[in-house]
Design an enzyme around this catalytic site. Structure first.
Site, PDB file in Angstrom:
ATOM      1  CG  ASP A  48      -1.958  -1.095   1.189  1.00 44.23           C
ATOM      2  OD1 ASP A  48      -2.365  -1.478   0.079  1.00 44.23           O
ATOM      3  OD2 ASP A  48      -2.371  -1.562   2.270  1.00 44.23           O
ATOM      4  CE1 TYR A  76       3.636  -6.657   4.571  1.00 43.66           C
ATOM      5  CE2 TYR A  76       3.256  -8.942   5.185  1.00 43.66           C
ATOM      6  CZ  TYR A  76       3.261  -7.948   4.222  1.00 43.66           C
ATOM      7  OH  TYR A  76       2.912  -8.241   2.930  1.00 43.66           O
ATOM      8  CG  ASP A  90      -4.408   2.502   5.215  1.00 47.30           C
ATOM      9  OD1 ASP A  90      -5.349   3.307   4.997  1.00 47.30           O
ATOM     10  OD2 ASP A  90      -3.726   2.006   4.292  1.00 47.30           O
ATOM     11  NE  ARG A 184      -4.781  -1.841   3.480  1.00 48.08           N
ATOM     12  CZ  ARG A 184      -5.816  -1.951   2.646  1.00 48.08           C
ATOM     13  NH1 ARG A 184      -6.986  -1.420   2.963  1.00 48.08           N
ATOM     14  NH2 ARG A 184      -5.709  -2.598   1.497  1.00 48.08           N
TER      15      ARG A 184
END
Length: 239
Positions: A48, A76, A90, A184
């Site tokens: 993203d 992550y 987000d 997310r």
């Protein structure tokens, strides 16, 4: 190096750039350097715009390996804001709902995270690249259309709490997961598991397969890096 025959490059995607931005920049610089008008360039896994970190880029015939590379395990590090949600989970959109957080403790948070370890089902976020009737879900969502996506099976190999700021209600977690995991959406689900809400305020992909973010080059350094390489060009054949 032979970018037409195929090379695999690893970049640390900058904040605010789309994955397409990175590919376009690399393709443009490669075409100029090689003296060609077209060159296949693609990435092995979208990040993203508000995420940073490892982005694997393939050139030429190496683009045939994209599916193989996308299947690699990813790691992550994400920071979640507890007690609030946004439409896309987000910071791309403003907060739309707030939730109680007074009941949340570090112990409760750790217990909630444990529920996501292993094989789970996850509904992708509406603002995602998933396709609905041949159209990208994020295109429909941005037009105000209702988007219903089916849950997907994925695997969370590791999930750990790295830091928890009780005052700010912010939690930093490390996640090792399979292809297709939306962090997310994981933030959304963690919020729900806490009987509250949550959204991402930062996300960094730190590893794809064996490639770690510290092994990656910066996009802005690519031009200078190319100048130091011995690069095969089509004109070399003619000469």
């Amino acid at each position: 190096m032979d970018f037409i025959e195929g090379e695999i490059l690893c970049f640390d995607k900058p904040l605010g750039w789309t994955s397409f931005n990175v590919v376009s920049k690399i393709r443009s610089q490669l075409c100029h350097r090689l003296g060609v008008k077209k060159l296949k360039v693609g990435h092995a896994g979208t990040l993203d715009p508000l995420a940073t970190g490892v982005m694997v880029v393939c050139t030429g015939k190496a683009t045939k390996r994209i599916d193989e590379l996308q299947a690699h395990v990813k790691e992550y590090v994400a920071t979640l804001q507890l007690g609030a949600t946004t439409p896309c989970f987000d910071l791309e959109k403003p907060v739309d709902k707030t939730y109680p957080t007074s009941h949340i403790t570090e112990t409760l948070l750790r217990e909630a995270l444990g529920r996501f370890l292993g094989r789970i089902e996850q509904v992708p976020p509406a603002f995602s690249a998933c396709k609905v009737d041949g159209k990208r879900a994020y295109d429909l969502a941005r037009r105000g259309r209702e988007v219903e996506l089916k849950p997907k099976v994925l695997v969370i190999d590791e999930i750990e709490l790295q830091a928890f700021d009780l005052g700010k209600m912010q939690a930093t977690i490390r996640v090792v997961c399979s292809k297709g995991t939306y962090i997310r959406a994981l933030a959304r689900d963690i919020g729900e598991a806490l009987n509250s809400g949550a959204h991402l305020i930062s996300l960094r992909r730190t590893r794809v397969g064996n490639v770690r973010v510290e092994d990656c080059m910066q996009v802005d350094d690519f031009h200078e890096w190319m100048q130091r390489q011995d690069i095969f060009c089509e004109k070399d054949i003619i000469e």
